[in-house]
Design a protein around this motif. Structure first.
Motif, short mmCIF file in Angstrom:
data_model
loop_
_atom_site.label_atom_id
_atom_site.label_comp_id
_atom_site.label_asym_id
_atom_site.label_seq_id
_atom_site.Cartn_x
_atom_site.Cartn_y
_atom_site.Cartn_z
N GLU A 1 -2.28 -3.01 -9.41
CA GLU A 1 -2.28 -2.75 -7.97
C GLU A 1 -1.22 -3.64 -7.32
O GLU A 1 -1.21 -4.86 -7.52
N PRO A 2 -0.28 -3.05 -6.56
CA PRO A 2 0.77 -3.85 -5.93
C PRO A 2 0.20 -4.88 -4.95
O PRO A 2 -0.72 -4.56 -4.18
N ARG A 3 0.77 -6.06 -4.97
CA ARG A 3 0.35 -7.11 -4.04
C ARG A 3 1.57 -7.82 -3.47
O ARG A 3 2.52 -8.07 -4.19
N GLY A 4 1.53 -8.13 -2.19
CA GLY A 4 2.63 -8.82 -1.56
C GLY A 4 3.68 -7.86 -1.00
O GLY A 4 3.66 -6.66 -1.29
N GLU A 5 4.56 -8.38 -0.19
CA GLU A 5 5.65 -7.58 0.37
C GLU A 5 6.79 -7.50 -0.65
O GLU A 5 7.14 -8.50 -1.26
N PHE A 6 7.36 -6.31 -0.79
CA PHE A 6 8.35 -6.07 -1.84
C PHE A 6 9.76 -5.85 -1.26
O PHE A 6 9.92 -5.25 -0.20
N VAL A 7 10.74 -6.34 -2.00
CA VAL A 7 12.14 -5.99 -1.76
C VAL A 7 12.62 -5.30 -3.03
O VAL A 7 12.57 -5.88 -4.12
N LEU A 8 13.05 -4.06 -2.90
CA LEU A 8 13.53 -3.28 -4.05
C LEU A 8 15.05 -3.31 -4.06
O LEU A 8 15.69 -2.93 -3.08
N VAL A 9 15.62 -3.75 -5.17
CA VAL A 9 17.07 -3.81 -5.30
C VAL A 9 17.45 -2.83 -6.40
O VAL A 9 17.13 -3.04 -7.57
N ILE A 10 18.13 -1.74 -6.02
CA ILE A 10 18.31 -0.59 -6.90
C ILE A 10 19.78 -0.36 -7.23
O ILE A 10 20.65 -0.44 -6.36
N GLU A 11 20.03 -0.07 -8.48
CA GLU A 11 21.39 0.22 -8.96
C GLU A 11 22.00 1.39 -8.19
O GLU A 11 21.33 2.40 -7.94
N LEU B 1 13.24 2.59 -12.56
CA LEU B 1 12.30 3.25 -11.64
C LEU B 1 11.13 3.86 -12.39
O LEU B 1 9.98 3.75 -11.97
N ALA B 2 11.42 4.49 -13.54
CA ALA B 2 10.33 5.06 -14.35
C ALA B 2 9.40 3.96 -14.84
O ALA B 2 8.18 4.12 -14.88
N GLY B 3 9.99 2.82 -15.21
CA GLY B 3 9.19 1.70 -15.69
C GLY B 3 8.27 1.14 -14.61
O GLY B 3 7.12 0.77 -14.90
N THR B 4 8.76 1.07 -13.38
CA THR B 4 7.92 0.54 -12.30
C THR B 4 6.77 1.49 -11.99
O THR B 4 5.65 1.05 -11.72
N ILE B 5 7.04 2.79 -12.03
CA ILE B 5 5.98 3.76 -11.76
C ILE B 5 4.87 3.62 -12.80
O ILE B 5 3.67 3.60 -12.48
N ALA B 6 5.25 3.50 -14.07
CA ALA B 6 4.27 3.33 -15.15
C ALA B 6 3.50 2.02 -14.98
O ALA B 6 2.28 1.97 -15.16
N HIS C 1 0.82 -1.23 0.00
CA HIS C 1 0.00 0.00 0.00
C HIS C 1 0.85 1.28 0.00
O HIS C 1 0.32 2.36 -0.19
N LYS C 2 2.17 1.14 0.19
CA LYS C 2 3.05 2.31 0.17
C LYS C 2 4.04 2.28 -1.00
O LYS C 2 4.86 3.18 -1.14
N LEU C 3 3.95 1.24 -1.81
CA LEU C 3 4.94 1.05 -2.87
C LEU C 3 4.95 2.19 -3.88
O LEU C 3 6.02 2.69 -4.25
#
Length: 280
Positions: A211-221, A200-205, A164-166
């Motif tokens: 709708e995001p579902r599940g707990e996320f781990v973001l691995v960023i360059e 990051l732009a691709g994920t926003i689009a 819900h905060k992704l």
């Protein structure tokens, strides 16, 4: 003799990931301190573990830690578990470990599942150097300060986020870091495990439509070191020569070395730097 504390990693999804050693210790200890006993009882029942449990969580971590330490000093062996993964990492368990060590109680950790390590290994991002940020702060000022620090972070960055905060977090990261490569990992070790690698732009689009579902781990360059250096050089070259010298002296250089550094940065002779200081 005093008891000891066992940090026991539990599965982050697939129950088969629990280790034989963890199963043995959970059966042998006198007490299990669990983040949420209602959640952990499902795990214990699955493996037919009858050890008594007590709650240890964010809202009782200081006072309850004192009680648990007293029990261990009196000879009780305690296993610490969290809802999923390795306790004491972005977790109230760190307070219990600290109090144990201060009181002279022995602490050992049983290796096992960890969401950020699991995500990193499948992300396709660089793995030699990384920093783990867990959840970004909710407080606006603190969050802004952390994001500002991350702008020049050259290591791979790992962040946790709830569904819900992704969307907000992705936008905040994009505004702070620019359009970096990112791997979004969710449902780790489960049947529908997913590693969505894009920008990051691709994920926003993407999440404007989904709708995001599940707990996320973001691995960023991480940031490009050369680009940071070039940006910093542009900043110092916009200074006057005296200001440029002062910039290096504020970093701990003596005046002579600062003048040499300025001459090198600007591609001019040391005499020209000296003259500019005289004319100041």
């Amino acid at each position: 003799m005093a008891g000891m504390l066992y940090i026991c990693a539990t599965p982050i999804g697939n129950l088969e990931d629990i280790t034989l050693r963890t199963l043995r210790i959970l059966k042998e200890v006198d007490l299990i301190a669990a983040e949420d006993t209602r959640n952990s009882i499902k795990l214990l029942n699955h493996f037919e573990i009858k050890t008594p449990m007590t709650s240890y969580h964010e809202f009782n971590k200081y006072d309850k830690a004192k009680l648990l330490v007293e029990k261990m000093l009196a000879g009780t062996n305690i296993a610490l578990i969290t809802d999923a993964g390795t306790p004491a990492i972005s977790d109230p368990g760190e307070e219990l470990v600290r109090q144990c060590l201060e009181a002279g109680v022995e602490v050992t950790s049983l290796p096992g599942p960890s969401a950020f390590v699991t995500a990193l290994t499948i992300s396709g991002q660089k793995t030699r150097r990384f920093c783990f940020e867990a959840f970004l702060p909710y407080d606006k000022k603190e969050r802004a300060a952390v994001l500002e620090e991350l702008k020049k972070e050259t290591r791979t960055i790992i962040v946790y986020e709830a569904p819900h905060k992704l969307k907000k977090t992705l936008k905040d990261l994009y505004e702070a870091l620019g359009d970096r490569s990112i791997s979004l990992c969710r449902e780790l070790t489960k049947k529908h495990e997913e590693n969505y690698r894009t920008t990051l732009a691709g994920t926003i689009a993407f999440y404007e439509e989904q709708e995001p579902r599940g707990e996320f781990v973001l691995v960023i360059e991480g940031a490009d070191r050369q680009a940071i250096r070039e940006e910093e050089m542009q900043d110092v070259l916009s200074l006057s020569i005296p200001e440029h010298v002062e910039h290096y002296m504020n970093q701990g250089m003596d005046k002579k070395d600062a003048m040499k550094a300025v001459a090198k940065d600007r591609g001019i002779g040391k005499r020209e730097v000296y003259q500019a200081l005289l004319e100041e």
